[in-house]
Write an enzyme that holds these catalytic residues in place. Structure first.
Site, PDB file in Angstrom:
ATOM      1  N   THR A   1     -12.191  26.015  30.575  1.00 22.02           N
ATOM      2  CA  THR A   1     -11.369  24.897  30.110  1.00 22.02           C
ATOM      3  C   THR A   1     -12.197  23.883  29.311  1.00 22.02           C
ATOM      4  OG1 THR A   1     -11.816  23.907  32.254  1.00 22.02           O
ATOM      5  CG2 THR A   1      -9.684  24.942  31.984  1.00 22.02           C
TER       6      THR A   1
ATOM      7  N   PHE B   1      -4.233  17.369  31.432  1.00 22.03           N
ATOM      8  CA  PHE B   1      -4.799  17.575  32.765  1.00 22.03           C
ATOM      9  C   PHE B   1      -3.717  17.655  33.839  1.00 22.03           C
ATOM     10  CE2 PHE B   1      -8.326  15.788  30.305  1.00 22.03           C
ATOM     11  CZ  PHE B   1      -9.344  16.691  30.627  1.00 22.03           C
TER      12      PHE B   1
ATOM     13  N   CYS C   1      -5.413  17.652  37.568  1.00 22.62           N
ATOM     14  CA  CYS C   1      -6.797  18.134  37.584  1.00 22.62           C
ATOM     15  C   CYS C   1      -7.739  17.216  38.376  1.00 22.62           C
ATOM     16  CB  CYS C   1      -7.288  18.234  36.143  1.00 22.62           C
ATOM     17  SG  CYS C   1      -8.946  18.898  36.029  1.00 22.62           S
TER      18      CYS C   1
HETATM   19 MN1  MNH Z   1      -8.709  21.318  35.867  1.00 17.51          MN
HETATM   20  C1  MNH Z   1      -5.959  21.458  37.906  1.00 17.51           C
HETATM   21  C2  MNH Z   1      -6.644  21.194  33.114  1.00 17.51           C
HETATM   22  C3  MNH Z   1     -11.456  20.888  33.846  1.00 17.51           C
HETATM   23  C4  MNH Z   1     -10.782  21.812  38.548  1.00 17.51           C
HETATM   24  N1  MNH Z   1      -6.679  21.350  35.570  1.00 17.51           N
HETATM   25  C5  MNH Z   1      -5.711  21.376  36.556  1.00 17.51           C
HETATM   26  C6  MNH Z   1      -4.400  21.294  35.953  1.00 17.51           C
HETATM   27  C7  MNH Z   1      -4.607  21.234  34.590  1.00 17.51           C
HETATM   28  C8  MNH Z   1      -6.035  21.255  34.356  1.00 17.51           C
HETATM   29  C9  MNH Z   1      -3.525  21.158  33.529  1.00 17.51           C
HETATM   30  C10 MNH Z   1      -3.052  21.297  36.679  1.00 17.51           C
HETATM   31  C11 MNH Z   1      -2.476  22.692  36.772  1.00 17.51           C
HETATM   32  C12 MNH Z   1      -1.107  22.775  37.428  1.00 17.51           C
HETATM   33  O1  MNH Z   1      -0.389  21.791  37.541  1.00 17.51           O
HETATM   34  O2  MNH Z   1      -0.745  23.896  37.821  1.00 17.51           O
HETATM   35  N2  MNH Z   1      -9.003  21.142  33.829  1.00 17.51           N
HETATM   36  C13 MNH Z   1      -8.016  21.107  32.895  1.00 17.51           C
HETATM   37  C14 MNH Z   1      -8.636  20.941  31.592  1.00 17.51           C
HETATM   38  C15 MNH Z   1      -9.996  20.845  31.807  1.00 17.51           C
HETATM   39  C16 MNH Z   1     -10.220  20.966  33.231  1.00 17.51           C
HETATM   40  C17 MNH Z   1      -7.865  20.891  30.277  1.00 17.51           C
HETATM   41  C18 MNH Z   1     -11.120  20.643  30.833  1.00 17.51           C
HETATM   42  C19 MNH Z   1     -10.989  20.181  29.620  1.00 17.51           C
HETATM   43  N3  MNH Z   1     -10.766  21.363  36.136  1.00 17.51           N
HETATM   44  C20 MNH Z   1     -11.713  21.079  35.202  1.00 17.51           C
HETATM   45  C21 MNH Z   1     -13.009  21.022  35.831  1.00 17.51           C
HETATM   46  C22 MNH Z   1     -12.819  21.316  37.175  1.00 17.51           C
HETATM   47  C23 MNH Z   1     -11.400  21.515  37.357  1.00 17.51           C
HETATM   48  C24 MNH Z   1     -14.310  20.712  35.116  1.00 17.51           C
HETATM   49  C25 MNH Z   1     -13.808  21.402  38.304  1.00 17.51           C
HETATM   50  C26 MNH Z   1     -15.026  20.994  38.284  1.00 17.51           C
HETATM   51  N4  MNH Z   1      -8.431  21.624  37.841  1.00 17.51           N
HETATM   52  C27 MNH Z   1      -9.422  21.813  38.780  1.00 17.51           C
HETATM   53  C28 MNH Z   1      -8.824  21.978  40.097  1.00 17.51           C
HETATM   54  C29 MNH Z   1      -7.429  21.870  39.922  1.00 17.51           C
HETATM   55  C30 MNH Z   1      -7.211  21.644  38.475  1.00 17.51           C
HETATM   56  C31 MNH Z   1      -9.582  22.211  41.387  1.00 17.51           C
HETATM   57  C32 MNH Z   1      -6.353  21.943  41.003  1.00 17.51           C
HETATM   58  C33 MNH Z   1      -6.162  20.569  41.598  1.00 17.51           C
HETATM   59  C34 MNH Z   1      -5.124  20.545  42.715  1.00 17.51           C
HETATM   60  O3  MNH Z   1      -4.079  21.164  42.579  1.00 17.51           O
HETATM   61  O4  MNH Z   1      -5.393  19.880  43.709  1.00 17.51           O
END
Ligand code: MNH
Length: 489
Positions: free
Chosen positions: A295, A424, A431
């Site tokens: 991502t 996010f 996120c």
């Molecule tokens: Mn990330 C959930 C986008 C970087 C860990 N992330 C989500 C969701 C999106 C998202 C959209 C919600 C999905 C849903 O509703 O089903 N995340 C991103 C983007 C980037 C990103 C666009 C970078 C740019 N994410 C990261 C990083 C980490 C991470 C870096 C960890 C270090 N993300 C997560 C986790 C979740 C999440 C863990 C789930 C959170 C939850 O449901 O409690």
């Protein structure tokens, strides 16, 4: 052949639970515009390209209006492309996260880890409360030196090589290293060894199988094919699970190390004293690695692509990097300086508007309600928010295909309706790694632009790869080291 992972899961039981939890999604018989002519039995099969289903949505979903549908065999999908409907679905008081079949399929690997947990699974709440403190803005202080370290290894690696660099490949190595070091203090040696560490490949192949299986399960006979894929994939998954289990076992009971694994092993809930189980910790580590690296890599790569195409934006970003970092091209920002790169941050935000690297997420109502005052939705119905379309809805975004970081000037943000921009996600399940991704991206972009002049190939046409997330394909940059020179011209 890898030995079986030390922590075993009753897969039959897990599978039966997922089947029981499956949402009907029949929208009480309402129907929405769909593409082409629907065929008996197979439905809209063939409308969407199974190799890149979400990318192809941007094509066939065009012109179908703010809400449309696709039916494949007996599985119904409803998509939302309009900003107003998406904003309504993001209202956390009425709606919550839903797990569509493609996400459920990932539970085979990530179980009840944060991303793939059902809203009411006790481990979601526990992990969320235990881990939130590790992802606050101030917690980034401990990851800051790790991020600087991997960035400087990447630059050295580039400096040793010759010719243009493959941006997505470089950024994926970088974000993978940063995350594995921050999560469990492990160095995959991406910039020092010529062979990629087998763990990374195995993990990605295992997940890719999961994604393909997710698409299959809706088809008759899909269960069977799914089991075939599982058998073919068993070794990869066992290897990944094993390595993580060994790591967890090694660190259990050893003195506190300040990474995410250390927090998961050593911190208990302040009120209940509960801790995460070793199996859940494996699921969380895998989740962070997967959710966090591609991502962020895509976000960095798209930003660099748009900067290389928009010379004024590039000049402004470079000017900002020079103003804050001074004359030495190898200077690096302090933790406190990172949020000061306001223009670079806007460049990142704007790239994630046009190409949100997590291209979609799904929502369902908490109680029966009507969407847009007319479509009945029960808690058994879910809708997929297609971010690539929502972020280009012309009722909210003027000239939506034009790259313009100033859309994210505070005054302009304030003028847009709430929930217009959701890279996010939304609500409680948004996120957890947002600050991590933003801190890392801004820091890397600032150092990179301060250190090099970047030139894209003028003949390159943006091609996008759909893996688990979206990333540019085959995008190269030529990097010209900048010399120490007067920055005020
Ligand atoms: Mn990330 C959930 C986008 C970087 C860990 N992330 C989500 C969701 C999106 C998202 C959209 C919600 C999905 C849903 O509703 O089903 N995340 C991103 C983007 C980037 C990103 C666009 C970078 C740019 N994410 C990261 C990083 C980490 C991470 C870096 C960890 C270090 N993300 C997560 C986790 C979740 C999440 C863990 C789930 C959170 C939850 O449901 O409690």
């Amino acid at each position: 052949m890898s030995p079986a992972p030390t922590i075993d899961i009753d897969e039959g039981r897990e599978h039966r639970r997922d089947v029981r939890r499956k949402l009907k999604n029949d929208w009480s018989g309402q129907s929405f515009p769909h593409a082409g002519r629907r065929k008996p039995f197979v439905g809209d099969l063939g409308v969407s390209d199974p190799r890149h289903p979400l990318l192809s949505l941007l094509e066939w979903g065009e012109g179908l209006g703010p809400i449309y549908e696709m039916r494949i065999f007996r599985q119904n999908f409803v998509f939302v492309s309009g900003a107003a409907l998406a904003a309504e679905l993001c209202d956390e008081s009425r709606f919550c996260k839903a797990l569509p079949p493609a996400i459920v399929a990932l539970r085979q690997y990530a179980g009840d880890g944060l991303f793939t947990a059902y809203n009411d699974e006790p481990n979601w709440q526990l992990a969320h409360e235990l881990l939130m403190p590790a992802f606050t803005k101030s917690a980034m202080q401990s990851y800051h030196p790790i991020m600087l370290g991997t960035a400087s290894e990447l630059f050295d690696y580039w400096d040793r090589g010759q010719g243009p660099v493959d941006v997505t490949r470089s950024m994926t190595k970088l974000t993978m290293e940063t995350l594995s070091r921050a999560a469990f203090s492990h160095d995959f040696g991406s910039f020092t060894t010529s062979q990629p560490h087998p763990f990374v490949g195995a993990m990605i192949r295992a997940l890719e199988t999961g994604r393909r299986k997710g698409g299959l399960l809706t088809a008759p006979g899909g269960q069977l094919l799914g089991r075939y894929l599982d058998r073919r994939n068993a070794d990869q998954q066992a290897y990944v699970d094993n390595m993580l289990d060994e790591l967890i076992a090694e660190r259990t009971g050893s003195p506190d190390q300040h990474d995410l694994l250390g927090i998961m092993l050593n911190v208990s809930h302040p009120e209940t004293g509960e801790r995460l189980s070793p199996l859940n910790i494996r699921h969380q580590i895998l989740t962070f690695l997967v959710a966090g690296h591609e991502t962020t890599s895509g976000a960095l790569s798209f930003t660099l692509y748009y900067l290389s195409r928009n010379p004024e934006c590039l000049a402004a970003a470079q000017r900002e990097a020079d103003e804050i970092l001074g004359e030495d091209p190898t200077a690096t920002p302090t933790f406190e300086q990172v949020p000061k790169f306001r223009y670079i941050r806007r460049c990142l935000d704007e790239a994630l508007r046009i190409w949100p690297t997590v291209p979609a997420f799904a929502r369902r109502p908490r109680e029966q309600t009507t969407l847009d005052g007319r479509y009945v939705m029960t808690p058994e119905d879910w809708a997929v928010i297609v971010l690539g379309q929502v972020h280009r809805d012309p009722t909210v975004w003027e000239n939506p295909d034009v790259y313009d970081p100033d859309r994210f000037l505070p005054a302009n943000v304030k003028q847009r309706p709430a929930h217009s921009y959701k890279p996010f996600g939304a609500g409680l399940r948004a996120c957890i790694g947002r600050q991590f991704a933003i801190h890392e991206s801004v820091l890397v972009l600032a150092c990179l632009l301060h250190r090099y002049d970047v030139v894209g190939d003028p003949d390159y046409e943006l091609a996008v790869d759909e893996r688990l997330t979206m990333v540019p394909r085959g995008f190269e940059l030529s990097l010209e080291p900048r010399r120490a020179r007067a920055v005020v011209e």
